[in-house]
Structure formats: C-alpha cells, structure tokens
Write a protein that holds these residues in place. Sequence first.
Motif, PDB file in Angstrom:
ATOM      1  N   SER A 152     -13.487   8.679   5.018  1.00 38.31           N
ATOM      2  CA  SER A 152     -12.270   7.988   4.580  1.00 38.31           C
ATOM      3  C   SER A 152     -11.036   8.618   5.197  1.00 38.31           C
ATOM      4  O   SER A 152     -10.142   7.916   5.705  1.00 38.31           O
ATOM      5  CB  SER A 152     -12.168   8.014   3.048  1.00 38.31           C
ATOM      6  N   TYR A 153     -10.995   9.949   5.198  1.00 40.29           N
ATOM      7  CA  TYR A 153      -9.818  10.630   5.744  1.00 40.29           C
ATOM      8  C   TYR A 153      -9.768  10.573   7.269  1.00 40.29           C
ATOM      9  O   TYR A 153      -8.695  10.692   7.857  1.00 40.29           O
ATOM     10  CB  TYR A 153      -9.770  12.075   5.249  1.00 40.29           C
ATOM     11  N   LEU A 154     -10.908  10.380   7.907  1.00 40.48           N
ATOM     12  CA  LEU A 154     -10.904  10.182   9.351  1.00 40.48           C
ATOM     13  C   LEU A 154     -10.182   8.886   9.692  1.00 40.48           C
ATOM     14  O   LEU A 154      -9.307   8.859  10.581  1.00 40.48           O
ATOM     15  CB  LEU A 154     -12.347  10.148   9.873  1.00 40.48           C
ATOM     16  N   PHE A 155     -10.516   7.807   8.986  1.00 40.51           N
ATOM     17  CA  PHE A 155      -9.838   6.523   9.213  1.00 40.51           C
ATOM     18  C   PHE A 155      -8.373   6.607   8.799  1.00 40.51           C
ATOM     19  O   PHE A 155      -7.503   6.004   9.446  1.00 40.51           O
ATOM     20  CB  PHE A 155     -10.547   5.410   8.440  1.00 40.51           C
ATOM     21  N   ILE A 156      -8.099   7.350   7.728  1.00 34.67           N
ATOM     22  CA  ILE A 156      -6.711   7.502   7.280  1.00 34.67           C
ATOM     23  C   ILE A 156      -5.879   8.217   8.334  1.00 34.67           C
ATOM     24  O   ILE A 156      -4.751   7.806   8.647  1.00 34.67           O
ATOM     25  CB  ILE A 156      -6.665   8.261   5.940  1.00 34.67           C
ATOM     26  N   SER A 157      -6.414   9.300   8.902  1.00 34.54           N
ATOM     27  CA  SER A 157      -5.674  10.063   9.919  1.00 34.54           C
ATOM     28  C   SER A 157      -5.409   9.223  11.156  1.00 34.54           C
ATOM     29  O   SER A 157      -4.322   9.299  11.751  1.00 34.54           O
ATOM     30  CB  SER A 157      -6.440  11.330  10.283  1.00 34.54           C
ATOM     31  N   VAL A 158      -6.385   8.400  11.544  1.00 39.00           N
ATOM     32  CA  VAL A 158      -6.194   7.512  12.700  1.00 39.00           C
ATOM     33  C   VAL A 158      -5.085   6.506  12.420  1.00 39.00           C
ATOM     34  O   VAL A 158      -4.215   6.261  13.267  1.00 39.00           O
ATOM     35  CB  VAL A 158      -7.512   6.784  13.048  1.00 39.00           C
ATOM     36  N   THR A 159      -5.091   5.946  11.215  1.00 39.39           N
ATOM     37  CA  THR A 159      -4.071   4.967  10.843  1.00 39.39           C
ATOM     38  C   THR A 159      -2.688   5.591  10.795  1.00 39.39           C
ATOM     39  O   THR A 159      -1.709   5.003  11.274  1.00 39.39           O
ATOM     40  CB  THR A 159      -4.404   4.348   9.463  1.00 39.39           C
ATOM     41  N   ILE A 160      -2.579   6.786  10.241  1.00 42.90           N
ATOM     42  CA  ILE A 160      -1.284   7.466  10.144  1.00 42.90           C
ATOM     43  C   ILE A 160      -0.751   7.807  11.526  1.00 42.90           C
ATOM     44  O   ILE A 160       0.451   7.665  11.807  1.00 42.90           O
ATOM     45  CB  ILE A 160      -1.414   8.728   9.271  1.00 42.90           C
ATOM     46  N   ARG A 161      -1.616   8.229  12.436  1.00 45.48           N
ATOM     47  CA  ARG A 161      -1.170   8.568  13.791  1.00 45.48           C
ATOM     48  C   ARG A 161      -0.657   7.348  14.551  1.00 45.48           C
ATOM     49  O   ARG A 161       0.176   7.479  15.458  1.00 45.48           O
ATOM     50  CB  ARG A 161      -2.311   9.219  14.567  1.00 45.48           C
ATOM     51  N   ARG A 162      -1.154   6.176  14.196  1.00 44.86           N
ATOM     52  CA  ARG A 162      -0.722   4.950  14.870  1.00 44.86           C
ATOM     53  C   ARG A 162       0.611   4.429  14.350  1.00 44.86           C
ATOM     54  O   ARG A 162       1.177   3.502  14.929  1.00 44.86           O
ATOM     55  CB  ARG A 162      -1.794   3.867  14.704  1.00 44.86           C
ATOM     56  N   MET A 163       1.089   4.994  13.235  1.00 43.75           N
ATOM     57  CA  MET A 163       2.387   4.568  12.701  1.00 43.75           C
ATOM     58  C   MET A 163       3.501   5.013  13.632  1.00 43.75           C
ATOM     59  O   MET A 163       3.507   6.144  14.122  1.00 43.75           O
ATOM     60  CB  MET A 163       2.600   5.170  11.302  1.00 43.75           C
ATOM     61  N   ASP A 171      -9.972   4.954  -2.534  1.00 46.16           N
ATOM     62  CA  ASP A 171      -8.713   4.334  -2.973  1.00 46.16           C
ATOM     63  C   ASP A 171      -7.589   4.631  -1.990  1.00 46.16           C
ATOM     64  O   ASP A 171      -6.822   3.737  -1.614  1.00 46.16           O
ATOM     65  CB  ASP A 171      -8.357   4.847  -4.364  1.00 46.16           C
ATOM     66  N   ARG A 172      -7.482   5.881  -1.532  1.00 48.60           N
ATOM     67  CA  ARG A 172      -6.445   6.244  -0.550  1.00 48.60           C
ATOM     68  C   ARG A 172      -6.698   5.553   0.797  1.00 48.60           C
ATOM     69  O   ARG A 172      -5.758   5.162   1.488  1.00 48.60           O
ATOM     70  CB  ARG A 172      -6.410   7.759  -0.362  1.00 48.60           C
ATOM     71  N   PHE A 173      -7.957   5.399   1.164  1.00 51.50           N
ATOM     72  CA  PHE A 173      -8.311   4.706   2.407  1.00 51.50           C
ATOM     73  C   PHE A 173      -7.830   3.252   2.371  1.00 51.50           C
ATOM     74  O   PHE A 173      -7.204   2.759   3.326  1.00 51.50           O
ATOM     75  CB  PHE A 173      -9.821   4.752   2.616  1.00 51.50           C
ATOM     76  N   VAL A 174      -8.082   2.567   1.271  1.00 57.09           N
ATOM     77  CA  VAL A 174      -7.655   1.167   1.158  1.00 57.09           C
ATOM     78  C   VAL A 174      -6.137   1.074   1.126  1.00 57.09           C
ATOM     79  O   VAL A 174      -5.544   0.193   1.770  1.00 57.09           O
ATOM     80  CB  VAL A 174      -8.261   0.524  -0.108  1.00 57.09           C
ATOM     81  N   ALA A 175      -5.476   1.986   0.410  1.00 55.49           N
ATOM     82  CA  ALA A 175      -4.022   1.939   0.265  1.00 55.49           C
ATOM     83  C   ALA A 175      -3.307   2.134   1.595  1.00 55.49           C
ATOM     84  O   ALA A 175      -2.263   1.509   1.847  1.00 55.49           O
ATOM     85  CB  ALA A 175      -3.570   3.000  -0.735  1.00 55.49           C
ATOM     86  N   ILE A 176      -3.848   2.970   2.467  1.00 59.02           N
ATOM     87  CA  ILE A 176      -3.172   3.294   3.723  1.00 59.02           C
ATOM     88  C   ILE A 176      -3.653   2.406   4.878  1.00 59.02           C
ATOM     89  O   ILE A 176      -2.848   1.940   5.694  1.00 59.02           O
ATOM     90  CB  ILE A 176      -3.367   4.777   4.067  1.00 59.02           C
ATOM     91  N   CYS A 177      -4.946   2.145   4.925  1.00 58.61           N
ATOM     92  CA  CYS A 177      -5.496   1.378   6.051  1.00 58.61           C
ATOM     93  C   CYS A 177      -5.417  -0.134   5.831  1.00 58.61           C
ATOM     94  O   CYS A 177      -5.364  -0.890   6.802  1.00 58.61           O
ATOM     95  CB  CYS A 177      -6.953   1.786   6.301  1.00 58.61           C
ATOM     96  N   ASN A 178      -5.403  -0.584   4.567  1.00 58.58           N
ATOM     97  CA  ASN A 178      -5.299  -2.015   4.262  1.00 58.58           C
ATOM     98  C   ASN A 178      -4.301  -2.241   3.125  1.00 58.58           C
ATOM     99  O   ASN A 178      -4.676  -2.723   2.043  1.00 58.58           O
ATOM    100  CB  ASN A 178      -6.665  -2.586   3.870  1.00 58.58           C
ATOM    101  N   PRO A 179      -3.031  -1.881   3.332  1.00 51.07           N
ATOM    102  CA  PRO A 179      -2.064  -1.938   2.225  1.00 51.07           C
ATOM    103  C   PRO A 179      -1.831  -3.345   1.684  1.00 51.07           C
ATOM    104  O   PRO A 179      -1.576  -3.510   0.494  1.00 51.07           O
ATOM    105  CB  PRO A 179      -0.782  -1.370   2.847  1.00 51.07           C
ATOM    106  N   LEU A 180      -1.914  -4.366   2.545  1.00 42.45           N
ATOM    107  CA  LEU A 180      -1.660  -5.740   2.097  1.00 42.45           C
ATOM    108  C   LEU A 180      -2.772  -6.250   1.178  1.00 42.45           C
ATOM    109  O   LEU A 180      -2.551  -7.143   0.360  1.00 42.45           O
ATOM    110  CB  LEU A 180      -1.507  -6.674   3.303  1.00 42.45           C
ATOM    111  N   LEU A 181      -3.967  -5.697   1.322  1.00 49.44           N
ATOM    112  CA  LEU A 181      -5.102  -6.124   0.502  1.00 49.44           C
ATOM    113  C   LEU A 181      -5.404  -5.152  -0.629  1.00 49.44           C
ATOM    114  O   LEU A 181      -6.418  -5.301  -1.320  1.00 49.44           O
ATOM    115  CB  LEU A 181      -6.354  -6.283   1.380  1.00 49.44           C
ATOM    116  N   TYR A 182      -4.519  -4.167  -0.803  1.00 46.78           N
ATOM    117  CA  TYR A 182      -4.823  -3.092  -1.752  1.00 46.78           C
ATOM    118  C   TYR A 182      -5.067  -3.601  -3.169  1.00 46.78           C
ATOM    119  O   TYR A 182      -6.079  -3.289  -3.797  1.00 46.78           O
ATOM    120  CB  TYR A 182      -3.684  -2.070  -1.751  1.00 46.78           C
ATOM    121  N   MET A 183      -4.150  -4.410  -3.703  1.00 45.10           N
ATOM    122  CA  MET A 183      -4.278  -4.881  -5.075  1.00 45.10           C
ATOM    123  C   MET A 183      -5.428  -5.863  -5.238  1.00 45.10           C
ATOM    124  O   MET A 183      -5.928  -6.054  -6.348  1.00 45.10           O
ATOM    125  CB  MET A 183      -2.968  -5.524  -5.539  1.00 45.10           C
TER     126      MET A 183
END
Length: 316
Positions: free
Chosen positions: A221-232, A123-135
């Motif tokens: 999931s957190y590996l992809f999340i950390s990569v996404t957060i670092r790119r912000m 759920d956290r992976f989708v919310a952070i890595c694909n926020p537009l498609l989350y819902m």
Amino acid sequence: IPYETLNQSAAVIFILLGFSDYPEFQILLFLVFFAIYVITVMGNLGMIVIIIMNPKLRTPMYVFLKHLSFVDFCYSTAVTPKLLENLVSEDRTMSIPTCITQYFFIGNCALTETFMLAVMAYDRFVAICNPLLYMVVMSQKRCALLMAAAYSWGILFSLLFTYSLLILSFCGTNTINNFVCEYSGILSASCSDKHFSQLILIFFIIMNLNTFCTLIIILTSYLFISVTIRRMHSASGRYKGFSNCASHLTAVTIFYGTILFLYCFPNSKNSWLVIKVGSVFYTVVIPMLNPLIYSLRNNEVKETLRKLMDLKIISQ
C-alpha cells in the motif's frame, strides 16, 4: 473434558518468573509500568471520547483509529495489571483457568491489531491514490465489514489456540519464564498427550507467517502511495499526502519493528532478558505510544483536545 482432567487441571499452579531475577529493581519497575499503564488508559480512552464527540472525526480513518485505541486498551489491560501485581507480591502464582484466559485475550488483541493496521494502510492507499472514489470505496458498510473481519480474525484463532490448551491435563507446579502466559510455556507444562496441541503450535507458526502477510499488504500500500505522492506537482500536495500517512507509518514501524526484533534475536539463556524487554515494549509500551503518535501528528485531534480543555477551564 473428562472430570479427572478438570479436577487435575484445577490444582495446577503456574509461576510467572517475570523480572524476579532482579529484586532490587522491582519497585522502580512497578512505578514505571504503573505510569505507562495510566497514560495508556487515559490516552486510548481519551482518543475514543474525542473521536465520538467531534462530528468532523467520523471519517473511515478515525473509525479505524477508534477501534485501534479500544484494542490497545484491552491489550494493555490484559497484561499490565498482572505484571504490576507480580512486581510487588511474592506470590507470582496463577491458576490454569486464569493463565489460559489471559493468553486468550492477549492473542485476540495481537491478531486483531495486525489486521487493523493492514486495514488502515488500505484506507490511506484509497484516500491518496483514489481520492475521488474514497467515500464510495470506504463506505460505512465496508468499514463495518472490515472491522467485523478484524475482530472475527482475532477471536476465531484465539479460540482455536485456547481450545488446544483446554484439552490438556497438567501436573504439579510449573514455571513460565515470562511475565505473561504464552502458548509454548503453557504447552510445555502439560503432562498429557500434546500431539494435537503441537499441531496447533505448528499452525501458530504458520499464522505468524500470515501475520507478516499483513506487513506485505502494508508495504505494498505504501509503495503505491509513495509513487502517487512523487507524481504530485505541488510541494503542498506532497506534504499533505505525507502528513496523512506519517502517524500510521510511525505506528507500523514501531509495531512490526519490535516483532521482527523478537523473531530475529537468537533464543538462548543469555537472551531471555532482552526478549523480556522486547516483549514489554510490544505488549505494554506500544499501546501507550499509539494514541500519542496519532494525537501529536493530527491537527484535528489536537484542535478537539484544545476545545475540550478550554471548556474545562471556562466551567471552572
């Protein structure tokens, strides 16, 4: 099950040794575990009430958190009351039906919680890595299916393990060097053919490996999340992304850290006390910590709790 087996099993007595080797600490341990249980019940049931009452907390993340609180409440209730009874009573015996029933609920809650933690990481992976498609991805239907899968996972395999114990027959009085009824302790007390149950025990070991597969899902999931957060690009965006994961990551670290500790610790006579303490942390303390972790690091939960406290003060 043959009548003779049922009749023989009904007379079996299990003795849970627990912390009986330290009689001078029985009262202190009782007070500590009683306080932990009260906090656990109030924390988890309070979390469920808060999420139900606040319309803002009906997103998938809080739906999963509500179910996690329910599982933690059941987990602690399956373990702690009997632990408290054994600390103040000289009679530490349990009948075979009671012992196997306790094992079923403990195994069910443990397996369900591992699955839920993996679902919450997704759920956290989708919310952070694909926020537009989350819902769209985390729709109500998918959330319901994921929760149904989590509960089914726990119930199905707990029933399988429980059945493998029910077909056994037992003899005399047996001791379990723990404060709960666990599979290997019950199995070793049997005086009948254990071939099928031993196969299930091997399967149980494989299931534990599968449990660690949920950890792999969480770490991925957190590996992809950390990569996404670092790119912000903005610091506020990175902080918000980290804050959204901090509570769950803390809960996962404590939960799986305890499991890894218990598995890696050498199994010897001198290590039983450390294993018991680790088991207490795993089955009693963690269900208390989860609602505290999520409430202390979640502004929406704290805001709802503050409003409820204000309403109580006004009503008085």
